[in-house]
Write a protein that holds these residues in place. Structure first.
Motif: not given
Length: 133
Positions: A80-82, A86, A130, A133
């Protein structure tokens, strides 16, 4: 002379073994040669666990993905670290990221450490990583 005696004992043992084997039923033989133990490979899930029903993305992540994706081992995108996820999703698209996870990429082997996971299980684990995010 010693060699003759040793050879005689050896041949006698073989004959005795052959006679004993003829007197054994198939069931007796199966019992006699059955494995004395089993092997557990760390990270692998038992078949009974896979047969227990569908697993959530969170369950799969916790068992098979967290070891690398919680801290970013060998450049793995962190949970969950954008900033990690991304660029991958925007440049390649979700389906390519998913296929890379199935086939393996970089230091990640095919399906990570979840050999019993289906393609849909891998998708659920990525969706969990994800989420938000």
């Amino acid at each position: 002379m010693k060699l003759k005696a040793l050879l005689s004992v050896f041949v006698g043992s073989l004959v005795m073994f052959a006679v004993q084997a003829q007197d054994m039923s198939n069931e007796d033989i199966s019992k006699r040669i059955k494995p004395v133990g089993s092997v557990h490979i760390a990270g692998a899930q038992a078949e009974s666990a896979a047969a227990a029903g569908p697993r959530s993305g969170e369950d799969i992540y916790n068992v098979s993905c967290a070891a690398c994706h919680s801290v970013g081992v060998l450049g793995a995108p962190k949970f969950q670290v954008a900033a990690d996820w991304n660029p991958r999703i925007e440049e390649k698209g979700f389906d390519t990221v998913w296929q890379n996870a199935i086939d393996g990429i970089g230091g990640m082997p095919p399906k990570g450490t979840c050999g019993s996971c289906s393609d849909d299980d891998i998708k659920a684990a990525i969706e969990h990583m994800i989420e938000g995010i």
